[in-house]
Design an enzyme around this catalytic site. Structure first.
Site, PDB file in Angstrom:
ATOM      1  N   SER A 100      21.257  18.842  88.615  1.00  0.00           N
ATOM      2  CA  SER A 100      19.997  19.129  88.971  1.00  0.00           C
ATOM      3  C   SER A 100      20.168  20.238  90.398  1.00  0.00           C
ATOM      4  CB  SER A 100      18.971  17.997  89.403  1.00  0.00           C
ATOM      5  OG  SER A 100      19.460  17.439  90.708  1.00  0.00           O
TER       6      SER A 100
ATOM      7  N   ASP B 200      27.361   8.667  91.765  1.00  0.00           N
ATOM      8  CA  ASP B 200      27.707   9.626  92.765  1.00  0.00           C
ATOM      9  C   ASP B 200      27.680   9.120  94.159  1.00  0.00           C
ATOM     10  OD1 ASP B 200      24.959   9.931  93.375  1.00  0.00           O
ATOM     11  OD2 ASP B 200      24.659  11.399  91.720  1.00  0.00           O
TER      12      ASP B 200
ATOM     13  N   THR C 231      25.663  14.263  84.859  1.00  0.00           N
ATOM     14  CA  THR C 231      24.394  14.809  84.229  1.00  0.00           C
ATOM     15  C   THR C 231      23.430  14.047  85.012  1.00  0.00           C
ATOM     16  OG1 THR C 231      24.930  12.652  82.916  1.00  0.00           O
ATOM     17  CG2 THR C 231      25.518  14.795  81.871  1.00  0.00           C
ATOM     18  N   ALA C 232      23.571  13.638  86.571  1.00  0.00           N
ATOM     19  CA  ALA C 232      22.429  13.102  87.373  1.00  0.00           C
ATOM     20  C   ALA C 232      22.280  14.192  88.467  1.00  0.00           C
ATOM     21  CB  ALA C 232      22.938  11.863  87.795  1.00  0.00           C
ATOM     22  N   TYR C 233      22.093  13.708  89.595  1.00  0.00           N
ATOM     23  CA  TYR C 233      21.868  14.633  90.852  1.00  0.00           C
ATOM     24  C   TYR C 233      22.600  15.970  90.846  1.00  0.00           C
ATOM     25  CZ  TYR C 233      20.148  15.370  95.682  1.00  0.00           C
ATOM     26  OH  TYR C 233      19.629  15.695  96.782  1.00  0.00           O
TER      27      TYR C 233
ATOM     28  N   ALA D 252      21.639  22.543  98.200  1.00  0.00           N
ATOM     29  CA  ALA D 252      20.803  23.955  98.993  1.00  0.00           C
ATOM     30  C   ALA D 252      21.752  24.259  99.813  1.00  0.00           C
ATOM     31  CB  ALA D 252      19.770  23.302  99.551  1.00  0.00           C
TER      32      ALA D 252
ATOM     33  N   ASP E  98      18.244   4.474  83.927  1.00  0.00           N
ATOM     34  CA  ASP E  98      19.556   4.610  84.231  1.00  0.00           C
ATOM     35  C   ASP E  98      19.716   3.890  85.710  1.00  0.00           C
ATOM     36  OD1 ASP E  98      20.135   5.876  82.121  1.00  0.00           O
ATOM     37  OD2 ASP E  98      20.248   7.793  83.131  1.00  0.00           O
ATOM     38  N   GLY E  99      18.513   4.029  86.645  1.00  0.00           N
ATOM     39  CA  GLY E  99      18.581   3.428  87.988  1.00  0.00           C
ATOM     40  C   GLY E  99      18.791   2.148  87.735  1.00  0.00           C
TER      41      GLY E  99
END
Length: 293
Positions: free
Chosen positions: A193, A148, A188-190, A212, A74-75
């Protein structure tokens, strides 16, 4: 059909698959249009067709290609955005990486995938992008992102306070390590998660996901994509980081950032035997009892 090819440096284990790509194109009398850096990385490792054309930038890509083929994960596919830009040239990815939501073709399906591509047995999946605006012109002409845009602290810095507004109306102040503004594609990426939701590609919205967060009652929020979001950072450190997909710059704390939907889209090629839900099921192992594996 004129097929351009882009990739990064690879280890030798994937070279047979790369050779297979060029062999299939040659058997179909397709002239490859190869990115110059990728060609240099393949020198002495891959036998290229004698009629291979080389391109260097997005202007040359527009002149020589109908389709862009990304070889990698993907990258790698995200890297192609700086070449495609607003040209509308569709892109398809063969996955040499790991999960691969964007580069969805398995390396063991190269022959059938290229046959379908050359015979135009596919549909175009139009995906929205984000664009970043700032007074100092961060990222120059490449200020857009398919997955993103992320505001985050530097590795050695303390937690940030990010003040967020929508159309000049205050949303929240985020005490966190950072903030992700993701498209449906990037959900569905960062963002995923970090606890963000999965958003269907044509939902016409984006999600703001804290990284966080210090306050546990702060949660991701989904917003319509016809709004403009603005962000100001308060932190002990004088600088912070901003990323557009895989591109990152260091930014002065005083810089104000505005993010909104870009005025152009990216066309992902989806072969006729693929659907978005099918990709989700395969990648996330939905419907499979993993206790039996």
């Amino acid at each position: 059909m004129r097929i351009a090819i882009y990739g990064r440096d690879f280890n030798d284990s994937v070279l047979p698959y790369i050779q297979e790509v060029f062999d299939h194109l040659k058997s179909h009398n397709i002239q490859p249009v190869l990115h110059h850096k990728f060609k240099n990385s393949l020198h002495g490792k891959i036998k290229l067709p004698a009629n291979t054309v080389i391109f260097h930038n997005h202007k040359e890509l527009k002149l020589h290609a109908d389709v862009l083929l990304s070889l990698g994960g993907d990258g790698t596919l995200l890297d192609t955005l700086s070449l495609i830009r607003n040209s509308g040239i569709p892109v398809i990815g063969i996955n040499f990486g790991r999960l691969g939501f964007l580069a969805s073709i398995n390396k063991n399906e190269i022959g059938s995938a290229l046959h379908a591509l050359i015979n135009e047995e596919y549909t175009l999946d139009t995906r929205s992008l984000l664009v970043l605006e700032s007074e100092n012109g961060l990222f120059g002409e490449e200020n857009f992102a398919l997955n993103d845009i992320t505001i985050h602290r530097r590795d050695n810095s303390a937690m940030m306070i990010i003040h967020a507004s929508m159309n000049n109306e205050f949303i929240n102040s985020y005490w966190a390590d950072g903030l992700i503004i993701a498209t449906p594609t990037g959900s569905t990426a960062y963002s995923l998660s970090c606890g963000g939701p999965i958003i269907y590609p044509d939902s016409e919205n984006f999600v703001v996901t804290p990284i966080a967060p210090h306050n546990l009652n702060v949660r991701p929020v989904v917003l319509p994509d016809d709004n403009a979001l603005s962000f100001e950072v308060e932190a002990r450190e004088s600088k912070f980081l901003v990323s557009c997909d895989s591109r990152t710059v260091t930014v002065e704390r005083s810089v104000k950032i505005t993010i909104k939907k870009a005025d152009f889209c990216v066309n992902l090629i989806r072969l006729n035997n693929e659907t978005y839900l099918n990709t989700l099921r395969n990648k996330l192992l939905w419907g499979i009892d993993t206790r039996n594996y």
